[in-house]
Scaffold this active site. Structure first.
Site, PDB file in Angstrom:
ATOM      1  N   CYS A   2       0.949  -1.158  -0.045  1.00 45.98           N
ATOM      2  CA  CYS A   2       0.087   0.183  -0.109  1.00 45.98           C
ATOM      3  C   CYS A   2       0.864   1.301   0.107  1.00 45.98           C
ATOM      4  O   CYS A   2       2.075   1.307  -0.036  1.00 45.98           O
ATOM      5  CB  CYS A   2      -1.068  -0.037   1.252  1.00 45.98           C
ATOM      6  SG  CYS A   2      -1.921  -1.554   1.386  1.00 45.98           S
ATOM      7  N   ASP A  97      -3.740  -9.070   8.408  1.00 47.95           N
ATOM      8  CA  ASP A  97      -2.363  -9.044   9.272  1.00 47.95           C
ATOM      9  C   ASP A  97      -2.600  -7.501   9.697  1.00 47.95           C
ATOM     10  O   ASP A  97      -1.875  -7.364  10.702  1.00 47.95           O
ATOM     11  CB  ASP A  97      -1.088  -9.094   8.459  1.00 47.95           C
ATOM     12  CG  ASP A  97      -0.952  -8.244   7.204  1.00 47.95           C
ATOM     13  OD1 ASP A  97      -2.239  -7.957   6.702  1.00 47.95           O
ATOM     14  OD2 ASP A  97       0.118  -8.190   6.743  1.00 47.95           O
TER      15      ASP A  97
END
Length: 568
Positions: A2, A97
């Site tokens: 990201c 996660d």
């Protein structure tokens, strides 16, 4: 994988954050989120969904109380084990996660960093204390840039910070680059007021006060490791650690692929990947140029004939270099490695077109097992494969500019001179620049890159071994080759390390001659033309065309500078 961004300060414009996120849209187009603590901070996130692809795991991710807000770039590979360890201390609402990372921070504080196995760059905003905590993984796989003039601004890429504040060139760093090939110390960039959080460090920002601390002390970790092993014990233990690392890095809810070269590292990795993922052969990618002096296709085809993986061959032709060089220069923000980087970028472009979001490769093995040619001579070179030719041409620089350069001085914390070279390459030269190049080209095509050899347990184990286990009878990566020989064809296990995989030297002096001359002309007309003595540059260029082309690194430096400063 990201892109993260944010601003901490009293007068924050959401439009500024929007500009930052838009400049990094390529890092994740699956979702975009913003959290705004009005009058104090605003944080944002571009998401590339890999684990738990539901929108429940979008970011910024908040804890159940609404006090803590996380923006995270990377993967925590052991998130399943950590989730079980945290147990009843936190009630999970996703299978991501991301949530495990935030929960680990809530339970363990900054000590959570020691528990993570993965690549990460993240920040957590505490809206009660009005404080920011940020951290970067052990080897700096994932980036964290910041500026602390007026507001505190941070982002995954330099361009996002530049988008909302002016930037000034770090002239000394440019001088060091041309004189010594340095891409900067761990906290530096090529911009005066834009810094990076060093690998293995965390920062805290509160009440306009910035504090940076090291959380991963590599020399200290090595000092506690046992060094007396038999060869069989070494092979057994390393193989055990490597298999575990591969298993962890197969955790994804999207398709995976694999980058392969004809060398020892990726050949061993592909074999073990297939052993782990035997139900379905993952797709392998490699690049080539059509020049048999550099292409590794013969070794790759031999390896693929043993494993049966589907292979995507991606060709880079000389006529494509000008277009790709301009594209990748814009992606990189700073100087990058050369034509091999362009060829590597084409792999990620092809993977994206093939619907593959995650690629694995063999980065990091040469640094931990002493694979570069200069490890044998134990000299101070930081450029592989240039022979006796000088990598840099400082005499072409203007006298005043050249005088700004300071030769980098790297720590030498170990008794072994070989380990000191490895340490330099792991934390200051080779690996940091390769990771920077790779992060930016993979994310340019919205693709996540995972590096199983960079699990810290693997790196520490190999690094701590005696020198003779790494270089023996003139053979680099000795023990690794012994291990690889048990899994892959003999010719591949014995193949020497090759520095270049493209005919950059020949292309620049041949098919790309006009391109080089055009780039030198653009550099001469740029705002930094006073950095150079162009009479000397053109003399070097003339000699290059006539002489032995052992080294083209300095030519690429000039080309790269012309790309960066063409429109600035």
């Amino acid at each position: 994988m990201c892109g993260i961004a944010g601003i901490v300060g009293p007068e924050i414009k959401k439009s500024d954050l929007d500009l930052m996120l838009t400049s990094m849209a390529h890092r994740g187009s699956d979702a975009r989120g913003v959290y705004h603590d009005k009058g104090f901070a605003i944080i944002g996130h571009n998401r590339l969904s890999i684990i738990d692809i539901s929108h429940e795991a979008d970011q910024p991710f908040s804890d159940p109380t609404g006090r803590y807000h996380l923006s995270f770039n990377g993967e925590i590979y052991n998130y399943t084990e950590l989730r079980n360890e945290i147990g009843l201390s936190y009630t999970f609402k996703t299978s991501s996660d991301t949530e495990v990372l935030l929960a680990a921070y809530l339970v363990y504080g900054k000590n959570c960093l020691e528990k993570f196995r993965g690549m990460f760059s993240f920040m957590i905003w505490d809206n009660k204390e009005k404080s920011l905590f940020a951290a970067r993984d052990r080897f700096g796989v994932k980036p964290f840039f910041y500026s602390n003039t007026n507001d505190f601004i941070f982002a995954s890429e330099i361009k996002a910070i530049k988008r909302i504040k002016g930037s000034t060139q770090n002239v000394r760093q440019w001088a060091n680059y041309f004189c010594y090939g340095s891409y900067g110390l761990p906290s530096e960039t090529f911009f005066q007021d834009i810094h990076q959080l060093p690998a293995g460090h965390y920062l805290q920002f509160q009440d306009e006060s910035l504090r940076i601390e090291k959380w991963y002390d590599f020399p200290e970790r090595i000092s506690f490791l046992k060094r007396s092993y038999s060869e069989d014990e070494i092979k057994q233990k390393y193989l055990e650690l490597l298999k575990d690392s591969i298993k962890l890095r197969f955790r994804a809810d999207v398709p995976l692929g694999f980058n392969i070269s004809g060398g020892v590292d990726s050949s061993l990795l592909l074999t073990l990947v297939n052993n782990y993922h035997s139900s379905e052969k993952i797709k392998a990618f490699t690049f080539f140029t059509g020049d048999e002096r550099y292409d590794e296709l013969p070794w790759i085809k031999e390896m693929i004939s043993q494993t049966g993986n589907p292979l995507e061959k991606v060709k880079l032709s000389s006529y494509e270099v000008p277009e790709y060089a301009s594209l990748i220069s814009e992606v990189q923000d700073e100087p990058f490695g050369g034509i091999p980087t362009l060829a590597y970028a084409k792999i990620f472009e092809k993977a994206k077109d093939s619907g593959i979001k995650v690629l694995l490769d063999g980065q990091g093995m040469d640094e931990q097992w002493a694979g570069y040619d200069y490890y044998k001579t134990k000299d101070n070179s930081i450029v592989q494969g240039t022979g006796k030719s000088g990598s840099f041409k400082p005499h072409v620089l203007a006298k005043e500019f050249r005088a700004l350069a300071l030769k980098p001085n790297y720590p030498r914390p170990f008794e072994s001179s070989l380990q000191n070279l490895q340490y330099r390459d792991l934390f200051y030269t080779k690996l940091p620049r390769a990771l920077r190049f790779n992060d930016r080209i993979s994310m340019a095509f919205s693709t996540e890159l995972r590096e199983p050899f960079l699990d810290h347990l693997l790196v520490e184990y190999a690094f701590a071994l005696p020198d003779e286990m790494k270089i023996k009878n003139g053979v680099h990566k000795y023990m690794l080759r012994e291990l690889t020989g048990e899994f892959v064809p003999f010719k591949i296990a014995e193949a020497p390390k090759r520095a270049l995989q493209t005919p950059q030297r020949e292309w620049l002096g041949g098919e790309l001659r006009e391109y080089v001359e055009r780039r030198l002309s653009i550099l001469q007309e740029s705002k930094v033309s006073d950095w150079f003595d162009f009479k000397s540059i053109y003399k070097e260029w003339e000699d290059y065309q006539k002489g032995d082309k052992q080294n083209s690194f300095y030519l690429w430096q000039w080309i790269n500078a012309s790309l960066i400063f063409e429109n600035s």
